[in-house]
Design an enzyme around this catalytic site. Structure first.
Site, PDB file in Angstrom:
ATOM      1  N   GLU A 179       0.882  -1.179   0.000  1.00  0.00           N
ATOM      2  CA  GLU A 179       0.000   0.000   0.000  1.00  0.00           C
ATOM      3  C   GLU A 179       0.911   1.218   0.000  1.00  0.00           C
ATOM      4  OE1 GLU A 179      -3.255  -0.025  -0.196  1.00  0.00           O
ATOM      5  OE2 GLU A 179      -3.572  -2.180   0.013  1.00  0.00           O
ATOM      6  N   CYS A 200      -1.818   9.775   2.247  1.00  0.00           N
ATOM      7  CA  CYS A 200      -1.407   9.081   1.015  1.00  0.00           C
ATOM      8  C   CYS A 200      -2.307   9.430  -0.158  1.00  0.00           C
ATOM      9  CB  CYS A 200      -1.368   7.577   1.232  1.00  0.00           C
ATOM     10  SG  CYS A 200      -2.955   6.891   1.739  1.00  0.00           S
TER      11      CYS A 200
END
Ligand code: NAD
Length: 504
Positions: free
Chosen positions: A250, A284
């Site tokens: 991720e 993110c």
């Protein structure tokens, strides 16, 4: 550390925390090309204990999984204040509301979602079978992988520990989590809490820096979910390749925003700046740069400024605005703006009377106009409150700019034209998309979350998280009466006729 409220279990098992434990080098011989890994004996022994437990109890039933999810839920609910304070301590300044909304609420939602759907997710799924194999039956049985590893970053230290943990526990695994050294107060508290709410062979938390992390990913986990930078992901893949550890990555990247002509500019700017200013851009899926129709750059910057002033008045003393995590990241952001300025960009301050304050690591948001590809802000993930605003002539140019880069983790489109929206969705590849807003797709438990290409491999959240941490075991049940005998040697005339019939 903040004062912690009294915790529920009176005789906790030993907290599985490894900060400051001695390391015993193991593995590579002295003088070999490969550096000796820095194994913590405690970390290794906990791993072996967990792995052995997972082999003893290969398929925890619904009630066991439910008990673990309940424990996680209680841990979050009963320690809200302590967790919120710990995150604030790590950042220096992080609003309690932001932590509670973006971390605790989201975590609680994902535990509740998993609990609600767990029975259904665990059920074997009947699959169709080709006419040639009937009346046999086929099914897919999800099964726990065993003992899994999770590596978490610092930017949302609770969320990015708990969300993968929910998936791992729902799928029936035992889990070790390496939390980030840049959020040590949260990691220390979480380790202590996990020690109280879980058995030592169910969940354990590992604290420590890059060396510990490196040793951690060298443990032969049944699956590893790593959240962090693309740079470190490359190292993780190198380490895990030798062990053939299955890995979910991720990662981050440069998530673009496209604003189309005709979309209300103030609305788009407001939504972009909310996404950019939460956690001071250290998100993110934060919008990284914005593409606006040519000629609208200055107007868009002015709309961004109005949006920031409305949400974060007097930003230098506004406690809703988060500090940058450490001096190195603060300096990196200063250097990025200086680099852009030196190469010809115009810096537009987006907050009234704002100054960058190194003593408290407060970095007020800025927009950059006139950016080009030679600038660091257009080469690296920004991960802070700096917003390049770039022009495009035709939508095709905007798409070409996006598609010439690595696949982004998120893409944001502000548009009301359905056909054009479909066109953008079809012509771009990204981890996820939110239309006419930012960030929201990442908060949906019914949607998978994960990047593509350089922004990640694999996905989790909700059902996809359960599947990521499960082995989908295909099972074929032969029936008592079947035609298998027709398809085996000796290959006589009857077999050849049969084969001709099958392959006609
Ligand atoms: P990072 O890669 O520096 O660190 C992440 C974790 O990896 C930490 O726990 C660290 O200790 C560990 N680590 C460091 N060196 C290691 C090594 N050699 N081997 C194994 N592990 C090692 O990332 P960060 O600075 O903590 O986080 C920021 C990055 O994470 C950004 O790129 C951001 O986009 C990304 N991110 C992605 C998501 C997502 O869900 N896709 C979420 C949050 C952050």
């Amino acid at each position: 550390m903040p004062t912690q409220p009294s915790l529920p279990r009176p005789t906790p098992p030993p907290a599985a925390s490894y900060a400051n434990t001695p390391y015993t080098p193991a593995g590579a011989a002295p003088g070999s090309a490969r550096p000796a890994p820095c194994y913590s004996t405690t970390m290794e022994s906990i791993f072996h204990q967990m792995r052995a437990a997972s082999r003893q109890d290969q398929n925890p039933d619904y009630s066991q999984r439910r008990r673990r999810l309940d424990a996680l839920h209680r841990l979050l609910m009963e320690n809200r204040k302590a967790l919120t304070d710990a995150v604030a301590q790590d950042f220096g300044q992080r609003s309690a509301e932001e932590t509670q909304l973006l971390e605790l609420f989201t975590c609680q939602q994902s535990v509740r979602h998993a609990r609600r759907h767990l029975r259904k997710w665990m059920r074997p799924e009947r699959r169709g079978i080709s006419i040639w194999f009937r009346p046999a039956r086929a099914e897919v049985r999800p099964q726990p992988l065993g003992c899994v590893g999770i590596v978490a970053p610092w930017n949302y230290p609770i969320l990015l520990t708990v969300a993968p943990l929910v998936a791992a526990l729902a799928a029936g695994n035992r889990a070790m989590v390496k939390m980030s050294e840049l959020a040590p107060a949260t990691a220390q508290l979480f380790a202590e809490l996990v020690g109280r709410y879980f058995g030592a062979d169910e969940v354990s938390i590992v604290e420590g820096g890059a060396e510990t992390a490196q040793a951690f990913v060298r443990l032969p986990f049944d699956h590893l979910l790593y959240t962090g930078s693309t740079r470190v992901a490359r190292l993780v893949l190198r380490e895990t390749a030798e062990l053939l550890t299955p890995v979910t990555l991720e990662l981050g990247g440069k998530s673009p925003v496209i604003v189309t002509p005709g979309f209300p500019m103030a609305k788009a700017a407001e939504r972009v700046m909310i996404g950019k200013c939460f956690n001071a851009g250290q998100t993110c899926v934060a919008p990284d740069y914005v593409l606006v129709p040519e000629g609208m750059e200055e107007g868009f910057a002015a709309a961004c400024r109005a949006a920031v002033e409305a949400s974060y008045p007097r930003i230098n003393i506004n406690l809703d605005y988060t500090a940058i995590i450490d001096d190195a990241h603060f300096q990196r952001l200063i250097d990025c703006v200086a680099d852009a300025k030196k190469k010809g960009a115009t810096v537009v301050t987006l907050a009234d009377k704002a100054v960058t304050d190194p003593s408290r690591r407060i970095f007020p948001p800025v927009a950059l106009l006139g950016c080009n590809a030679s600038m660091r802000v257009m080469q690296e993930e920004i991960f802070g409150p700096i917003l390049p605003i770039l022009p495009y002539r035709e939508l095709g140019d905007a798409l070409a700019q996006i598609n010439s880069r690595e696949r982004p983790l998120a893409l944001y489109l502000f548009d009301t034209d359905r056909q054009r929206i479909d066109h953008v969705l079809d012509q771009t590849v990204s981890g996820g998309v939110t239309i006419n807003d930012t960030l929201f797709h990442a908060a949906q438990d019914n949607l998978p979350f994960g990047g593509v290409g350089a922004s990640g491999t694999g996905q989790y959240h909700g059902r996809e998280g359960f599947l990521t941490f499960s082995k989908l075991k295909p099972v074929f049940r032969q029936s008592r009466f079947n035609g298998a005998g027709l398809l085996q040697p000796p290959y006589g005339i009857r077999f050849k006729q049969m084969l001709r019939f099958l392959m006609r």
